[in-house]
Design an enzyme around this catalytic site. Structure first.
Site, mmCIF file in Angstrom:
data_model
loop_
_atom_site.group_PDB
_atom_site.id
_atom_site.type_symbol
_atom_site.label_atom_id
_atom_site.label_comp_id
_atom_site.label_asym_id
_atom_site.label_seq_id
_atom_site.Cartn_x
_atom_site.Cartn_y
_atom_site.Cartn_z
ATOM 1 N N CYS A 23 2.133 -5.115 9.283
ATOM 2 C CA CYS A 23 1.347 -4.822 8.085
ATOM 3 C C CYS A 23 0.090 -5.710 7.993
ATOM 4 O O CYS A 23 -0.867 -5.473 8.711
ATOM 5 C CB CYS A 23 2.244 -4.905 6.862
ATOM 6 S SG CYS A 23 1.576 -3.971 5.483
ATOM 7 N N HIS A 66 6.565 -1.279 7.918
ATOM 8 C CA HIS A 66 7.583 -2.340 8.049
ATOM 9 C C HIS A 66 8.822 -1.770 8.740
ATOM 10 O O HIS A 66 9.770 -1.374 8.056
ATOM 11 C CB HIS A 66 7.965 -2.860 6.668
ATOM 12 C CG HIS A 66 6.855 -3.563 5.956
ATOM 13 N ND1 HIS A 66 6.689 -4.922 6.000
ATOM 14 C CD2 HIS A 66 5.839 -3.079 5.210
ATOM 15 C CE1 HIS A 66 5.632 -5.264 5.289
ATOM 16 N NE2 HIS A 66 5.091 -4.155 4.802
ATOM 17 N N GLU A 74 11.174 -3.176 10.016
ATOM 18 C CA GLU A 74 12.383 -3.967 9.725
ATOM 19 C C GLU A 74 13.230 -3.377 8.593
ATOM 20 O O GLU A 74 14.438 -3.562 8.550
ATOM 21 C CB GLU A 74 12.011 -5.423 9.384
ATOM 22 C CG GLU A 74 11.118 -5.629 8.173
ATOM 23 C CD GLU A 74 9.631 -5.510 8.482
ATOM 24 O OE1 GLU A 74 9.287 -5.024 9.577
ATOM 25 O OE2 GLU A 74 8.817 -5.892 7.617
HETATM 26 N N1 GLN Z 1 -2.080 -7.279 1.927
HETATM 27 C C1 GLN Z 1 -2.096 -6.151 2.795
HETATM 28 C C2 GLN Z 1 -2.305 -4.837 2.051
HETATM 29 O O1 GLN Z 1 -2.123 -4.794 0.865
HETATM 30 C C3 GLN Z 1 -0.825 -6.091 3.625
HETATM 31 C C4 GLN Z 1 0.438 -6.002 2.834
HETATM 32 C C5 GLN Z 1 1.667 -6.341 3.609
HETATM 33 O O2 GLN Z 1 1.642 -7.087 4.590
HETATM 34 N N2 GLN Z 1 2.814 -5.855 3.164
HETATM 35 O O3 GLN Z 1 -2.642 -3.843 2.644
#
Ligand code: GLN
Length: 528
Positions: free
Chosen positions: A381, A506, A508
């Site tokens: 992410c 994600h 995971e």
């Molecule tokens: N801060 C980033 C976004 O809002 C990534 C978010 C995250 O890693 N879950 O896109």
């Protein structure tokens, strides 16, 4: 008619009640019953989404886009199911619902009160969830510690449910700490007191599970039985062991299911834990060590990244490797770049997810070092977004390239707010959330990892790689190998590289002990 197992906690929080509830759920499920699991969080937030991982650990994301407490993740992993946002109840949701009904006139003429209105709302919500899942048995974990003011309406609901559902359809498990003095002596008094606290509220536990450094001896069990008013067969030990995945076996060895089913008037069936045991055997047989750098900014609290740690554990069991995690705080890299030399000793690294400016430059510096030294990198992410920023800056020569999240005025917004996002809508539940379809480009590393044309993974972000920069990034070797239906970049990799792999989602959150995530398998495989 469903049966309800309430799990309360005593003495202090953070005892692993979530894992114990999940273990009880697994034991019941393994005897052939339909089980679902509820987590109650007595705080006033509507959900966990607006909290820092320092407050309550990781924010877990469900398929339907709920931002929930991390215990929902434990339940999904142990029960091998996907749950919904509804499985996590907070005080915020309950009060919001009661107040909305009050304004709608649903209680016209009445004085709206904790008892009965708030408590009825809690009981109805629990019963609705049991119905939605057609569950035979529901575990209901009440977060926090007995005695907390904000937990009282939930304990009152649990008390009333025994009254309404009957003794044979309710079971109370009290999980509490038995500390050990420096002399080595195990003390049961704190548990005795927390049971007393519970009884003052009108709940007599059916079972006590003592969390401790060691098993209870017969004398300690006897004391807890006598003072806790619980038969000796209802007093269980849950020592801290190498892996939480062994807790179901530990409880089973002590006769937990037999005792539970006697109380619930269910036929005494023994759980079939054979596939679970196979997984435990794989865990125990892991031999080859690999060192993985974990680069993030919430590294002081391991619960911040629990699903990632677990996804690594699942994949490692199937591959027979033993990951040693080397935690590197990205904010520290920003003050002392010599910390980057620690990366020389690792086999690969994960750039962890996150939000906000603090620590981001440290992560970018780490990505550069890892890329230049050809070490396998997995970016999750925010980690993936920063991989794109690093490539833009150092391979495409876009000086000052950044994510708009970190620098709204950046000349080169390589990562930008997704078109569907509007920060004016506020911050609660407004991100791109939950399971979404990803189309995989054949012939890429992503294709080799997944082996299918489309996959579904869970998301939690506002920003995306800016499509305006993709051709430029691709001209220096980046490849977008997975896209969402709207055409958002979901997976990036570097051509000609062993493993430089970033995912906007994600993986995971979908990993289960018996079905490990392909991305984490692919990453660990690249370290061998
Ligand atoms: N801060 C980033 C976004 O809002 C990534 C978010 C995250 O890693 N879950 O896109």
């Amino acid at each position: 008619m469903p049966k309800y197992i309430f799990v309360t906690g005593g003495v202090l929080s953070g005892l692993g009640k979530g894992v114990i509830s999940a273990s009880i759920g697994l034991l019941v499920k393994s005897t052939g019953y339909r089980v679902t699991a509820i987590k109650i969080d007595p705080y006033l937030n509507i959900d966990a989404g607006t909290m820092s991982p320092y407050a309550h650990g990781e924010v877990f994301v469900t398929e339907d886009g709920g931002e929930t407490d991390m215990d929902i993740g434990h339940y999904e992993r142990f029960l091998h199911v996907n749950l919904s946002r509804r499985n996590n109840i907070t005080s915020g949701q309950i009060y919001y619902s009661v107040l909305t009904k009050e304004r709608r006139g649903e209680y016209l003429g009445q004085c709206v009160q904790f008892i009965p209105h708030v408590v009825n709302e809690i009981k109805n919500t629990i019963r609705d969830i049991a119905r939605e899942y057609s569950a035979d048995v529901v575990t209901v974990e009440i977060g926090g510690t007995v005695g907390d003011i904000e937990g009282l309406p939930f304990l009152e609901a649990a008390r009333q449910m025994r009254f309404e559902e009957g003794v044979k359809n309710t079971f109370y498990v009290h999980v509490a700490l038995a500390p050990i003095l420096p002399s080595g002596e195990l003390k049961t008094k704190p548990i005795q007191h927390s049971v007393q606290e519970l009884r003052k509220i009108g709940i007599q536990p059916d079972a006590i599970i003592a969390r401790s450094q060691k098993m209870l001896d017969e004398e300690a069990r006897g004391k807890l039985s006598l003072y806790g008013n619980v038969p000796i067969e209802g007093v269980f030990s849950c020592p801290y062991i190498d892996t939480p995945y062994k807790i179901p076996l530990l409880l089973q060895e002590q006769g937990f299911t037999k005792y539970l089913y006697e109380r619930l008037d269910l036929p005494n069936r023994s759980p079939d834990l054979s596939t679970w045991r196979d997984f435990i055997d794989k865990l125990d047989q892991r031999s080859r060590a690999v060192k993985v750098a974990m680069i993030g900014k919430y590294t002081k609290i391991r619960d911040s990244y629990v699903s990632i740690i677990e996804a690594l554990t699942h994949a490692s069991a199937w591959l027979g490797v033993k990951p040693q995690l080397e935690w590197i705080e990205s904010t520290d890299i920003e003050v002392d770049s010599s910390i980057l030399s620690r990366l020389e000793g690792v086999d690969g690294a994960i750039i962890l997810p996150g939000f906000g400016k603090r620590g981001a430059e440290g992560k970018i510096a780490a990505i550069k070092k890892l890329r230049e030294s050809s070490k396998p990198v997995l970016g999750i992410c925010f980690g993936m977004q920063l991989m794109a920023v690093e490539i833009a800056r150092n391979m495409a020569g876009l000086e000052g390239a950044n994510s708009q999240e970190l620098d709204p005025e950046t000349k080169h917004p390589v990562v930008a707010l997704a078109p569907s996002q509007d920060l004016k809508r506020g911050y609660g539940g407004t991100l791109i959330l939950g399971s979404r379809r990803i189309l995989i480009e054949p012939g890429t590393l992503a294709w080799r990892i997944y082996g299918t044309r489309e996959v579904y993974e869970r998301h939690r972000h506002r920003y995306i790689i800016n499509s305006k920069y993709i051709s430029m990034l691709e001209s220096v070797g980046l490849k977008v190998s997975g896209c969402s239906e709207e055409g958002y970049s979901e997976i990036i990799e570097l051509k000609e590289r062993v493993f430089f792999f970033g995912v906007q989602f994600h993986p995971e959150f979908n990993s289960k002990p018996l079905n490990p995530s392909k991305v984490y398998l692919g990453f660990l495989n690249a370290l061998l």
